[in-house]
Enzyme design. Structure first.
Site, PDB file in Angstrom:
ATOM      1  N   TYR A 107     -24.367   3.185   0.844  1.00 42.11           N
ATOM      2  CA  TYR A 107     -23.191   3.971   0.452  1.00 42.11           C
ATOM      3  C   TYR A 107     -23.513   4.942  -0.673  1.00 42.11           C
ATOM      4  O   TYR A 107     -23.050   6.074  -0.704  1.00 42.11           O
ATOM      5  CB  TYR A 107     -22.048   3.043   0.038  1.00 42.11           C
ATOM      6  CG  TYR A 107     -21.274   2.564   1.244  1.00 42.11           C
ATOM      7  CD1 TYR A 107     -20.345   3.398   1.858  1.00 42.11           C
ATOM      8  CD2 TYR A 107     -21.499   1.316   1.787  1.00 42.11           C
ATOM      9  CE1 TYR A 107     -19.657   2.985   2.988  1.00 42.11           C
ATOM     10  CE2 TYR A 107     -20.811   0.897   2.920  1.00 42.11           C
ATOM     11  CZ  TYR A 107     -19.897   1.739   3.503  1.00 42.11           C
ATOM     12  OH  TYR A 107     -19.224   1.335   4.624  1.00 42.11           O
TER      13      TYR A 107
ATOM     14  N   ARG B  74       0.807  -1.226   0.000  1.00 37.73           N
ATOM     15  CA  ARG B  74       0.000   0.000   0.000  1.00 37.73           C
ATOM     16  C   ARG B  74       0.837   1.272   0.000  1.00 37.73           C
ATOM     17  O   ARG B  74       0.358   2.337  -0.381  1.00 37.73           O
ATOM     18  CB  ARG B  74      -0.962  -0.010   1.188  1.00 37.73           C
ATOM     19  CG  ARG B  74      -2.274  -0.693   0.899  1.00 37.73           C
ATOM     20  CD  ARG B  74      -3.211   0.184   0.081  1.00 37.73           C
ATOM     21  NE  ARG B  74      -3.895   1.140   0.941  1.00 37.73           N
ATOM     22  CZ  ARG B  74      -3.705   2.435   0.910  1.00 37.73           C
ATOM     23  NH1 ARG B  74      -2.842   2.968   0.082  1.00 37.73           N
ATOM     24  NH2 ARG B  74      -4.372   3.226   1.726  1.00 37.73           N
TER      25      ARG B  74
HETATM   26  O1  CP3 Z   1     -12.035  -9.815   3.355  1.00 34.55           O
HETATM   27  C1  CP3 Z   1     -11.086  -9.485   2.623  1.00 34.55           C
HETATM   28  O2  CP3 Z   1      -9.892  -9.553   2.995  1.00 34.55           O
HETATM   29  C2  CP3 Z   1     -11.351  -9.071   1.189  1.00 34.55           C
HETATM   30  C3  CP3 Z   1     -11.250  -7.673   0.916  1.00 34.55           C
HETATM   31  C4  CP3 Z   1     -12.347  -6.720   1.389  1.00 34.55           C
HETATM   32  C5  CP3 Z   1     -12.089  -5.342   1.658  1.00 34.55           C
HETATM   33  N1  CP3 Z   1     -13.271  -4.750   1.911  1.00 34.55           N
HETATM   34  C6  CP3 Z   1     -10.771  -4.714   1.607  1.00 34.55           C
HETATM   35  C7  CP3 Z   1     -10.586  -3.352   2.149  1.00 34.55           C
HETATM   36  C8  CP3 Z   1     -13.713  -6.931   1.559  1.00 34.55           C
HETATM   37  C9  CP3 Z   1     -14.526  -8.227   1.452  1.00 34.55           C
HETATM   38  C10 CP3 Z   1     -14.288  -5.672   1.891  1.00 34.55           C
HETATM   39  C11 CP3 Z   1     -15.734  -5.492   2.083  1.00 34.55           C
HETATM   40  C12 CP3 Z   1     -16.237  -4.170   2.497  1.00 34.55           C
HETATM   41  N2  CP3 Z   1     -15.796  -2.948   2.101  1.00 34.55           N
HETATM   42  C13 CP3 Z   1     -17.372  -3.976   3.321  1.00 34.55           C
HETATM   43  C14 CP3 Z   1     -18.245  -5.073   3.889  1.00 34.55           C
HETATM   44  C15 CP3 Z   1     -17.665  -5.721   5.067  1.00 34.55           C
HETATM   45  C16 CP3 Z   1     -17.576  -4.860   6.291  1.00 34.55           C
HETATM   46  O3  CP3 Z   1     -16.435  -4.598   6.700  1.00 34.55           O
HETATM   47  O4  CP3 Z   1     -18.601  -4.462   6.807  1.00 34.55           O
HETATM   48  C17 CP3 Z   1     -17.565  -2.591   3.458  1.00 34.55           C
HETATM   49  C18 CP3 Z   1     -18.652  -1.914   4.258  1.00 34.55           C
HETATM   50  C19 CP3 Z   1     -16.571  -1.948   2.667  1.00 34.55           C
HETATM   51  C20 CP3 Z   1     -16.405  -0.503   2.435  1.00 34.55           C
HETATM   52  C21 CP3 Z   1     -15.093  -0.017   2.915  1.00 34.55           C
HETATM   53  N3  CP3 Z   1     -13.885  -0.292   2.286  1.00 34.55           N
HETATM   54  C22 CP3 Z   1     -14.840   0.821   4.023  1.00 34.55           C
HETATM   55  C23 CP3 Z   1     -15.885   1.335   4.974  1.00 34.55           C
HETATM   56  C24 CP3 Z   1     -13.463   1.047   4.052  1.00 34.55           C
HETATM   57  C25 CP3 Z   1     -12.738   1.995   4.961  1.00 34.55           C
HETATM   58  C26 CP3 Z   1     -12.624   1.484   6.329  1.00 34.55           C
HETATM   59  C27 CP3 Z   1     -11.324   0.776   6.471  1.00 34.55           C
HETATM   60  O5  CP3 Z   1     -11.305  -0.315   7.039  1.00 34.55           O
HETATM   61  O6  CP3 Z   1     -10.339   1.379   6.016  1.00 34.55           O
HETATM   62  C28 CP3 Z   1     -12.863   0.315   2.988  1.00 34.55           C
HETATM   63  C29 CP3 Z   1     -11.441   0.202   2.640  1.00 34.55           C
HETATM   64  C30 CP3 Z   1     -10.846  -1.178   2.602  1.00 34.55           C
HETATM   65  N4  CP3 Z   1     -11.437  -2.281   2.059  1.00 34.55           N
HETATM   66  C31 CP3 Z   1      -9.543  -1.543   3.085  1.00 34.55           C
HETATM   67  C32 CP3 Z   1      -9.381  -2.904   2.791  1.00 34.55           C
HETATM   68  C33 CP3 Z   1      -8.172  -3.756   3.045  1.00 34.55           C
HETATM   69  C34 CP3 Z   1      -8.526  -0.610   3.693  1.00 34.55           C
HETATM   70  C35 CP3 Z   1      -7.903   0.168   2.575  1.00 34.55           C
HETATM   71  C36 CP3 Z   1      -6.524   0.673   2.853  1.00 34.55           C
HETATM   72  O7  CP3 Z   1      -5.565  -0.084   2.648  1.00 34.55           O
HETATM   73  O8  CP3 Z   1      -6.393   1.858   3.193  1.00 34.55           O
END
Ligand code: CP3
Length: 351
Positions: free
Chosen positions: A157, A41
């Site tokens: 969203y 990242r």
């Molecule tokens: O499970 C896994 O490892 C697969 C990858 C995956 C991600 N997001 C990677 C991610 C999956 C299945 C998701 C699903 C997801 N994304 C959901 C549903 C599950 C849940 O957690 O409720 C939701 C609501 C999202 C939307 C989302 N994406 C948010 C709210 C955020 C920011 C919050 C956070 O944790 O940073 C993300 C970003 C995100 N999605 C990251 C990852 C690894 C972090 C990104 C980074 O590296 O900065």
């Protein structure tokens, strides 16, 4: 026909077939809590990472190699197909995902594309290519899980424009102009069916639907605005035979609906006793979950106590996939995640 997997314990548990031990994976298992993830990242932003098949493959394989989980999950995000429908999304450090033009007007709604199968592939070519590369790298060791957000969660969203606490925008529209929300949910549902079919055609072994925010609805509204669309998605892909996991956060009041939805597995958060959940729906679906992600802040003996309690509460017999009740938190020690996998394998294999 798919070739045999060396470890199909997870898929057997999805189908409630006998297993030698309880399979385990972790929601958000490839993430910022791993230094190897942070190293990737550092070089690229999150969206670029999701769209670069080589990096997606690298990230997807990290928990397989480091933790020893029983399933891999495609590294992506639930908001990727929303972007492909025409909304511009940015991932910010402080606020998480942010949309520049949330869908709150008729013209915004009209402007959204419905993606059919060829368009799903064309607008998200990196998904198909990532799945191909991951399957090659996995070399039939483990199953690969594909996923999508469920319609209501994606609508949240798209209307709120970011992660919301009170869901004021979507609920205002839901109560004031339900036809608008139904039209949006309809567009999302068609897109998701085609998006999941694309992933299944590309070779994923199971799919998970994340209905993260469905628990913000009372049972009456859940039955009008979430359940019918989730059921349509499930019906739309059911004949592929690919196991379907339906996860929601706040399952307690909607568990029977989830059990009856046609999904093969209900994913539980941690606020419910898995033994009670099994009594309520265990003859209809397998269950996945349900450790509080914060337990992983504690030392391994504490993790062991809590993991063992979940295994005990589930009881004997097949149909349990161990997981957290929500995604792993970014400040979790990797050693603790690793310990959890070992503990679940050891404790359940003893039975
Ligand atoms: O499970 C896994 O490892 C697969 C990858 C995956 C991600 N997001 C990677 C991610 C999956 C299945 C998701 C699903 C997801 N994304 C959901 C549903 C599950 C849940 O957690 O409720 C939701 C609501 C999202 C939307 C989302 N994406 C948010 C709210 C955020 C920011 C919050 C956070 O944790 O940073 C993300 C970003 C995100 N999605 C990251 C990852 C690894 C972090 C990104 C980074 O590296 O900065």
């Amino acid at each position: 026909m798919k070739t045999m997997l060396k470890n199909d314990t997870f898929l057997r548990a999805c189908r409630r077939e006998p297993v030698d031990y309880t399979p385990v994976w972790i929601m958000r298992q490839a993430g910022r809590y791993m230094k190897e993830y942070r190293a990737i990242r550092k070089k690229v932003d999150f969206l670029t990472m999701c769209k670069t098949p080589e990096l997606v493959t690298e990230a997807t394989l990290l928990p397989v190699e480091i933790l020893g989980v029983d399933a891999a999950i495609l590294f992506s995000d639930i908001l990727i197909p929303v972007e492909a429908m025409g909304l511009e999304v940015r991932f910010t450090e402080k606020r998480g995902p942010v949309f520049s033009n949330p869908v709150r007007s008729e013209s915004g709604l009209e402007g959204l594309s419905i993606l059919n199968l060829p368009e799903s592939v064309e607008r998200m070519p990196f998904i198909k290519e990532s799945i191909r590369l991951i399957l090659e790298a996995l070399d039939n060791r483990l199953p690969l899980i594909g996923f999508s957000g469920a319609p209501f969660t994606l609508a949240t969203y798209m209307i709120e424009g970011e992660t919301s606490k009170n869901f004021t925008w979507i609920k205002r529209i839901m109560y004031d102009n339900p036809a608008f929300l139904h039209k949006l949910l309809d567009k999302i549902t068609t897109t998701i069916i085609n998006y999941l079919e694309m992933q299944i055609n590309a070779g994923v072994h199971a799919v998970q639907l994340f209905d993260t925010w469905a628990g913000s609805l009372g049972p009456v509204d859940y039955q009008e605005f979430a359940l019918p669309y989730t059921e349509r998605v499930i019906k739309g892909i059911k004949e592929t035979g690919c196991p379907i996991i339906l996860f929601a956060n706040g399952v307690s009041s909607i568990l029977e609906f989830m059990g009856n939805s046609g999904a093969d597995v209900a994913g539980l958060d941690w606020r419910i006793d898995i033994g009670d959940a099994r009594k309520r729906v265990g003859n209809m679906v397998a269950l996945q979950g349900n450790l509080d992600p914060c337990v992983l802040y504690a030392r391994p003996p504490v993790i062991k106590k809590y993991a063992k309690n979940i295994l005990d509460r589930y009881g004997s017999g097949p149909g349990h996939i161990f997981n957290l009740g929500h995604g792993i938190l970014p400040d979790t020690p990797v050693e603790h995640a690793k310990a959890l996998i070992e503990i679940v394998h050891e404790e359940s294999g003893k039975r």
